[in-house]
Write a protein that holds these residues in place. Structure first.
Motif, PDB file in Angstrom:
ATOM      1  N   SER A  71       0.678  -1.296  -0.013  1.00  0.00           N
ATOM      2  CA  SER A  71      -0.040   0.036  -0.226  1.00  0.00           C
ATOM      3  C   SER A  71       0.743   1.167  -0.080  1.00  0.00           C
ATOM      4  N   PRO A  72       0.519   2.326  -0.778  1.00  0.00           N
ATOM      5  CA  PRO A  72       1.204   3.447  -0.562  1.00  0.00           C
ATOM      6  C   PRO A  72       1.323   4.313   0.540  1.00  0.00           C
ATOM      7  N   ARG A  73       0.035   4.117   1.220  1.00  0.00           N
ATOM      8  CA  ARG A  73      -0.266   4.854   2.589  1.00  0.00           C
ATOM      9  C   ARG A  73      -0.576   3.755   3.776  1.00  0.00           C
ATOM     10  N   PHE A  74       0.141   3.943   4.677  1.00  0.00           N
ATOM     11  CA  PHE A  74       0.070   3.089   5.701  1.00  0.00           C
ATOM     12  C   PHE A  74       0.002   3.646   7.239  1.00  0.00           C
ATOM     13  N   ASN A  75       0.327   3.005   8.140  1.00  0.00           N
ATOM     14  CA  ASN A  75       0.554   3.339   9.666  1.00  0.00           C
ATOM     15  C   ASN A  75       1.106   2.051  10.366  1.00  0.00           C
ATOM     16  N   ILE A  76       1.992   2.452  11.119  1.00  0.00           N
ATOM     17  CA  ILE A  76       2.812   1.465  11.928  1.00  0.00           C
ATOM     18  C   ILE A  76       2.373   1.707  13.515  1.00  0.00           C
ATOM     19  N   ASN A  94      11.544  10.046  11.230  1.00  0.00           N
ATOM     20  CA  ASN A  94      10.582  10.877  10.625  1.00  0.00           C
ATOM     21  C   ASN A  94       9.374  10.424   9.798  1.00  0.00           C
ATOM     22  N   PRO A  95       8.114  10.304  10.343  1.00  0.00           N
ATOM     23  CA  PRO A  95       7.093   9.950   9.365  1.00  0.00           C
ATOM     24  C   PRO A  95       6.989  11.050   8.420  1.00  0.00           C
ATOM     25  N   VAL A  96       6.691  10.610   7.167  1.00  0.00           N
ATOM     26  CA  VAL A  96       6.603  11.562   5.882  1.00  0.00           C
ATOM     27  C   VAL A  96       5.373  11.111   5.082  1.00  0.00           C
ATOM     28  N   LEU A  97       4.876  12.270   4.581  1.00  0.00           N
ATOM     29  CA  LEU A  97       3.653  11.877   3.510  1.00  0.00           C
ATOM     30  C   LEU A  97       4.031  12.562   2.291  1.00  0.00           C
ATOM     31  N   GLU A  98       4.321  11.751   1.209  1.00  0.00           N
ATOM     32  CA  GLU A  98       4.748  12.289   0.051  1.00  0.00           C
ATOM     33  C   GLU A  98       3.562  12.173  -1.041  1.00  0.00           C
ATOM     34  N   ASP A  99       3.569  13.061  -2.167  1.00  0.00           N
ATOM     35  CA  ASP A  99       2.842  12.984  -3.240  1.00  0.00           C
ATOM     36  C   ASP A  99       2.693  14.406  -3.999  1.00  0.00           C
ATOM     37  N   GLN A 100       2.349  14.241  -5.252  1.00  0.00           N
ATOM     38  CA  GLN A 100       2.140  15.280  -6.144  1.00  0.00           C
ATOM     39  C   GLN A 100       1.012  16.119  -6.255  1.00  0.00           C
ATOM     40  N   ALA A 101       1.113  17.307  -6.347  1.00  0.00           N
ATOM     41  CA  ALA A 101      -0.077  18.187  -6.397  1.00  0.00           C
ATOM     42  C   ALA A 101       0.244  19.198  -7.461  1.00  0.00           C
ATOM     43  N   LEU A 102      -0.846  19.994  -7.753  1.00  0.00           N
ATOM     44  CA  LEU A 102      -0.769  21.165  -8.732  1.00  0.00           C
ATOM     45  C   LEU A 102      -0.511  22.372  -7.836  1.00  0.00           C
ATOM     46  N   LEU A 103       0.817  23.159  -8.092  1.00  0.00           N
ATOM     47  CA  LEU A 103       0.950  24.427  -7.362  1.00  0.00           C
ATOM     48  C   LEU A 103       0.639  25.808  -8.209  1.00  0.00           C
TER      49      LEU A 103
END
Length: 406
Positions: A71-76, A94-103
């Motif tokens: 899965s691309p997103r999860f929790n421990i 360091n928990p990180v959340l990465e994705d692309q978005a329109l700026l």
């Protein structure tokens, strides 16, 4: 006394009666030397590029990274995180959340790579030294800020002085799109102000924006899940040992990647390119060995009477064969030694003084990186030895047949 080696030394050093043959032998020696020198320098450049890339990754990549294989997103769970934090050598998780978005800012827009981080990222001082303008923070007075790559900052025309107009980020609402509902709720948005400008390397600078983790969560609707956990280790800690310990805690569901494994494709491409260059240069060296073949063949023809004299004093077939092989070996060995010496000198000069520049303005390094490795010298020696053997076999057999024929 090694009789074949003794005779080979005499033939190799002769320069009075066989000047033309000696000239060809010297040309063969110089050719081998130039090829060896070129091969050492090229391999050292590839080593330098690989080492430079690894050093560059160390600037912004973690020592270890935990991702979910399924899965691309999860929790421990907090319990397992505590077990991981208790491992010797781990300084930050360091928990990180990465994705692309329109700026969007003003009339400009671009697709950027957003990385949401929490306070532990800043506490680890990651990328702090890479801030070239502005300050190193992500929140102030309840307002969200971002560390923006210098390429994104300049291309979007951002400014620290503009405190009225925020930067917008737009992200598709996948739940609405699954229902084929195209309305205002199909797009999620959030705003921030630039806090600092970071400069690492061109690809990173042209697409990266670092934002607060909760801000990123609101933008993508991740429901408090993350895309990975980045682990920083203390200096001198064995990352392989810690990697195995984390695997024992989390099991096979998760992948724990070292810094090299995070960029395995790029590093593998560099190694493959280095291998193909090595094979091409070995092939070129093989073509250059034809001069050795001709010089030995001419030597056998010119030394017909001497070979008959050796036959008269009792030289055997194997000794005569070894004599010609030794002559070829001495020619290539001398050239290889000279090539390695000059290759080492030129590589050291490039590594120390940066004589040959890249010619790229605003590059992170001014000159071609160089790193010499012992195994490159070993493999080059093996290639020279193999080519020498193959190029000397036919002239040696010809000498035996011509001398011992009835």
């Amino acid at each position: 006394m090694n009789f074949p080696l003794f005779v080979a030394k005499r033939y190799f050093g002769s320069s009075v009666k066989a000047r033309f043959i000696t000239l060809i032998s010297r040309i063969s020696m110089v050719g081998v030397g130039v090829e060896v020198m070129a091969l050492i320098l090229i391999l050292s450049v590839f080593n330098g590029l690989e080492d430079f890339q690894k050093g560059l990754f160390q600037t912004f990549d973690p020592d270890l990274k935990i991702i979910d294989k399924n899965s691309p997103r999860f929790n421990i769970s907090q319990e397992k995180l505590k077990q991981i934090k208790a491992l010797s050598g781990i300084t930050f998780i360091n928990p990180v959340l990465e994705d692309q978005a329109l700026l969007r800012f003003g009339n400009k827009q671009v697709v950027a790579s957003f990385k949401g981080v929490d306070d532990s990222f800043l506490n680890a001082n990651r990328l702090k030294k890479q801030v070239v303008e502005g300050d190193y923070f992500l929140k102030s007075d309840g307002q969200s800020f971002a560390l923006v790559g210098i390429g994104v900052f300049l291309n979007m025309g951002m400014s620290f002085e503009n405190v009225v107009e925020p930067v917008e980020a737009w992200y598709p609402n996948h739940q609405s799109l699954r229902k084929f509902s195209i309305n205002e709720e199909a797009i999620r948005s959030n705003i921030f102000y630039p806090a600092g400008v970071i400069e690492v390397e061109q690809t990173f600078d042209n697409q990266t924006v670092i934002v607060p983790l909760d801000w990123m969560n609101d933008l993508v609707g991740a429901e408090n899940k993350v895309s990975g956990y980045e682990i920083m280790l203390a200096s001198g800690v064995d990352e392989k040992r810690v990697q195995q310990q984390i695997k024992q805690i989390l099991g096979n569901t998760f992948s724990i990647q070292t810094r090299d494994e995070q960029h395995a494709m790029l590093l593998k491409a560099i190694k493959i390119e280095k291998l193909f260059v090595f094979l091409i240069m070995a092939f070129v060296m093989g073509i250059a060995s034809f001069t050795l073949f001709y010089s030995l063949s001419l030597l056998v023809i010119e030394k017909r009477k001497d070979l008959r004299t050796l036959l008269a004093i009792g030289i055997s077939r194997s000794q005569l064969f070894k004599t010609i092989m030794w002559v070829g070996f001495l020619i290539c060995f001398s050239g290889a030694i000279l090539g390695m010496i000059f290759g080492f000198i030129f590589a050291w000069a490039q590594q120390t003084f940066g004589i040959i520049g890249l010619g790229i303005p605003n590059a992170l390094i001014d000159a071609y990186p160089i790193k010499m490795e012992l195994m490159d010298f070993v493999w080059t020696s093996l290639v020279v030895l193999t080519i020498t053997t193959l190029a000397s076999i036919i002239p040696a057999r010809k000498a035996v047949e011509m001398t011992f024929k009835q």
